[in-house]
Scaffold this active site. Structure first.
Site, PDB file in Angstrom:
ATOM      1  N   ASP A  48       0.838  -1.198   0.000  1.00  0.00           N
ATOM      2  CA  ASP A  48       0.000   0.000   0.000  1.00  0.00           C
ATOM      3  C   ASP A  48       0.877   1.254   0.000  1.00  0.00           C
ATOM      4  O   ASP A  48       2.045   1.211   0.400  1.00  0.00           O
ATOM      5  CB  ASP A  48      -0.916   0.015   1.226  1.00  0.00           C
ATOM      6  CG  ASP A  48      -1.933  -1.112   1.174  1.00  0.00           C
ATOM      7  OD1 ASP A  48      -2.187  -1.631   0.064  1.00  0.00           O
ATOM      8  OD2 ASP A  48      -2.451  -1.483   2.245  1.00  0.00           O
TER       9      ASP A  48
HETATM   10  N1  URA Z   1      -1.496  -5.683   4.046  1.00  0.00           N
HETATM   11  C1  URA Z   1      -1.888  -4.398   4.029  1.00  0.00           C
HETATM   12  O1  URA Z   1      -2.890  -4.026   4.600  1.00  0.00           O
HETATM   13  N2  URA Z   1      -1.119  -3.532   3.337  1.00  0.00           N
HETATM   14  C2  URA Z   1       0.033  -3.873   2.700  1.00  0.00           C
HETATM   15  O2  URA Z   1       0.698  -3.022   2.098  1.00  0.00           O
HETATM   16  C3  URA Z   1       0.417  -5.212   2.752  1.00  0.00           C
HETATM   17  C4  URA Z   1      -0.369  -6.108   3.423  1.00  0.00           C
END
Ligand code: URA
Length: 233
Positions: free
Chosen positions: A103
């Site tokens: 993310d």
């Molecule tokens: N889970 C999440 O919520 N975000 C990420 O970037 C990776 C795994």
């Protein structure tokens, strides 16, 4: 392969840079100066040097990036800064893409490659490549919450696979996933009434984040690391 193409696909020089460097005597093939870039070479056998340095040929490129905050895991995006922008411009033509997504606010280990087959294998649910993350959450979670998340929890129409979680304190721990659903950890924490305040990937498929890389820095994977990625079945 043409010499100028070879220099281009190894991200050594653009075709016009290659041509200028060759005219200036800065390119050798098996020790002999070559002034014309239309020469055909064998990338697997011939030894090419550019400005005195041997050029290593790899069919595919594999990179480890320590992803900073605020970049999206995409090759291009109309509004956001992408992780590809953290690489030098001359690498654009290698066709690299992130093997899996972090993310925008997630930090840490991201592998970039142009080896589609290996990336596909690593990300496919069948192969269960392990991903380890360090996280901090607010509010803290209870041991019962941790146990629910470990067993598999409904994140809105999907029950996550069992996973492993080590808590070093009620708001801080490490989680190992073998799948990668959209916003998975965020949604798992939300399902127990908490929120991520920090998330960093620290290991991907048996390759740990190189702590000598600052956020935003990258390096090529070592031969040993490439072996770990490509030999997974
Ligand atoms: N889970 C999440 O919520 N975000 C990420 O970037 C990776 C795994």
């Amino acid at each position: 392969m043409r010499l100028d193409k070879f220099l281009s696909v190894t991200a050594t020089a653009t075709r016009s840079e290659a041509s200028k460097a060759a005219k200036a005597g800065a390119v050798t093939v098996n020790g002999a100066v070559v002034k014309k870039c239309d020469l055909h070479i064998d990338p697997e056998r011939d030894v090419i040097c550019f400005r005195g340095e041997p050029v290593i040929y790899r069919r595919f490129t594999y990179i480890m990036l320590n992803k900073p905050d605020g970049y999206v895991s995409a090759t291009d995006d109309p509004r956001e800064k992408t992780v590809l922008e953290l690489l030098p411009e001359n690498m654009a033509r290698l066709g690299l893409f992130p093997a899996g997504r972090l993310d925008k606010n997630t930090l840490g280990l991201l592998i970039l490659t142009n080896d589609g087959e290996t990336a596909h294998r690593l990300l496919s649910p069948k192969h269960h490549a392990e991903k380890r993350y360090a996280f901090r959450c607010d509010p803290p979670i209870t041991d019962a919450d941790r146990a629910k998340m470990e067993a598999g929890i409904d994140i809105g129409g999907y029950v996550t696979k069992p996973c492993h979680i080590d808590m070093s304190s009620p708001d801080c721990g490490e989680i190992i996933l073998t799948e990668g659903k959209y916003h998975q950890i965020k949604r798992m924490l939300e399902a127990v009434g908490s929120k991520i305040v920090f998330l960093e990937r620290i290991d991907f498929a048996g390759i740990p984040l190189d702590r000598t890389l600052e956020r935003g820095q990258w390096r090529y994977l070592s031969d040993e690391e490439i072996g770990i990625l490509t030999s997974r079945t």
